[in-house]
Motif scaffolding. Structure first.
Motif, short mmCIF file in Angstrom:
data_model
loop_
_atom_site.label_atom_id
_atom_site.label_comp_id
_atom_site.label_asym_id
_atom_site.label_seq_id
_atom_site.Cartn_x
_atom_site.Cartn_y
_atom_site.Cartn_z
N VAL A 103 20.33 19.39 91.21
CA VAL A 103 18.91 19.53 90.89
C VAL A 103 18.12 19.06 92.10
O VAL A 103 18.26 17.90 92.53
CB VAL A 103 18.50 18.72 89.65
CG1 VAL A 103 17.02 18.91 89.36
CG2 VAL A 103 19.33 19.12 88.44
N VAL A 156 14.74 16.90 84.59
CA VAL A 156 16.15 16.71 84.89
C VAL A 156 16.96 16.60 83.59
O VAL A 156 18.05 17.19 83.48
CB VAL A 156 16.36 15.48 85.78
CG1 VAL A 156 17.85 15.17 85.95
CG2 VAL A 156 15.72 15.70 87.15
N TYR A 168 21.46 8.98 86.81
CA TYR A 168 21.75 10.14 87.65
C TYR A 168 22.18 9.71 89.05
O TYR A 168 21.81 8.63 89.53
CB TYR A 168 20.54 11.07 87.70
CG TYR A 168 20.27 11.74 86.39
CD1 TYR A 168 21.05 12.81 85.96
CD2 TYR A 168 19.27 11.27 85.54
CE1 TYR A 168 20.83 13.41 84.73
CE2 TYR A 168 19.04 11.86 84.30
CZ TYR A 168 19.83 12.92 83.91
OH TYR A 168 19.64 13.50 82.68
N VAL A 200 21.19 14.66 91.90
CA VAL A 200 19.77 14.96 92.03
C VAL A 200 19.30 14.54 93.42
O VAL A 200 19.53 13.41 93.85
CB VAL A 200 18.93 14.23 90.97
CG1 VAL A 200 17.46 14.60 91.10
CG2 VAL A 200 19.44 14.54 89.57
#
Length: 284
Positions: free
Chosen positions: A165, A76, A129, A108
């Motif tokens: 992601v 990531v 994140y 994510v």
């Protein structure tokens, strides 16, 4: 197991295995536990000769979970900060700083919130994140988690639409085989990335190559493949938007795994409940 005499086979009550040849656990009348050394037991469970009344336990090792979280964080970070692009630019002697987003601007999504998936999701959240987890089953989580999550197939399209992601850590079952396919990729925003750290059979490889070629998927990080080792002629090896790992995201560490096995053997001997017993119906 073929080297054992009949008397010796009768004394075996625990089999510690990875991917034993099909049929090798037959003819062990005293067998009381099949302990896997791997987190994934999909190949083991395909053996129709496994004694149906013998419990199977999968490897759940906190050190292995941490190793998987490290790999996911590396992937990531590399996607977020453009480090894969910088590696390509270095090969071309190209000095070009890329735009830099904040971590909390990178969405994510982690598919699979088991031992590994949960550890990965928490580690990514701790790194800043915007993480959301997804589980296939609609049942609530066994314990509270600081990571937001959703569950069930109806919730998946909405999650995918808000994903930069996508990390796959699902167990491989008939319901999840081929889940990473053209339909799923089309639901991701243009420019999203895919990280597969679970099983090769989750991914329809031709669909990913098509999504990369169209530019809808910007990059893929792949640790697992339909055929392993990955054939030398496979397109993934030389694809400019694919990073290949040799199924090395989280290896079994003999030191910590031995302690996990020993604890389950002790539980068996003492008549206590076994840890991380596999559900035959669920396949994991």
């Amino acid at each position: 197991m073929t080297a054992l005499s009949s008397a010796e086979r009768g004394e075996v009550d625990v089999a510690v295995v990875a991917n034993p040849p099909a049929g090798s656990l037959q003819g062990l009348p005293g067998l009381r536990l099949i302990q896997s050394l791997w987190a994934g037991v999909d190949r083991l469970m395909l053996d129709s000769t496994l004694p149906p009344d013998v419990p199977v336990a999968r490897m759940v090792d906190p050190h292995m979970n941490d190793a998987m979280a490290q790999t996911a964080l590396w992937a990531v970070l590399s996607l977020h900060r453009g480090f894969f692009d910088y590696a390509r630019q270095q090969a071309e002697a190209c000095w070009l700083p890329l735009p830099q987003r904040r971590a909390d601007e990178v969405r994510v999504s982690v598919l699979g919130l088991g031992q590994m998936g949960g550890t990965v999701a928490r580690a990514l959240q701790a790194a800043g994140y915007a993480v959301t987890g997804w589980r296939l089953g609609a049942e609530p989580p066994a314990s509270p988690s600081p990571v937001p999550s959703c569950s069930g197939l109806p919730a998946l399209p909405g999650l995918l639409a808000q994903t930069d992601v996508l990390i796959n850590l699902l167990p491989l079952t008939p319901a999840t085989t081929g889940l990473l396919n053209a339909e799923l990729f089309a639901r991701l925003p243009k420019g999203a990335s895919v990280v597969n750290l679970a099983r090769g059979a989750h991914l329809v490889e031709a669909d990913l190559l098509a999504a990369l070629s169209s530019g809808h998927i910007s990059r893929a990080v792949l640790d697992v493949f339909a055929t392993e080792p990955l054939p030398t002629a496979h397109a993934f090896w030389r694809h400019p938007k694919v990073t290949v790992l040799p199924h090395a995201a989280a290896a079994t560490d003999p030191r910590s795994a031995a302690a996990v096995v020993a604890a389950n053997v002790q539980a068996l001997r003492a008549g206590r409940p076994l840890a991380h017993q596999v559900s035959r119906s669920a396949g994991y």
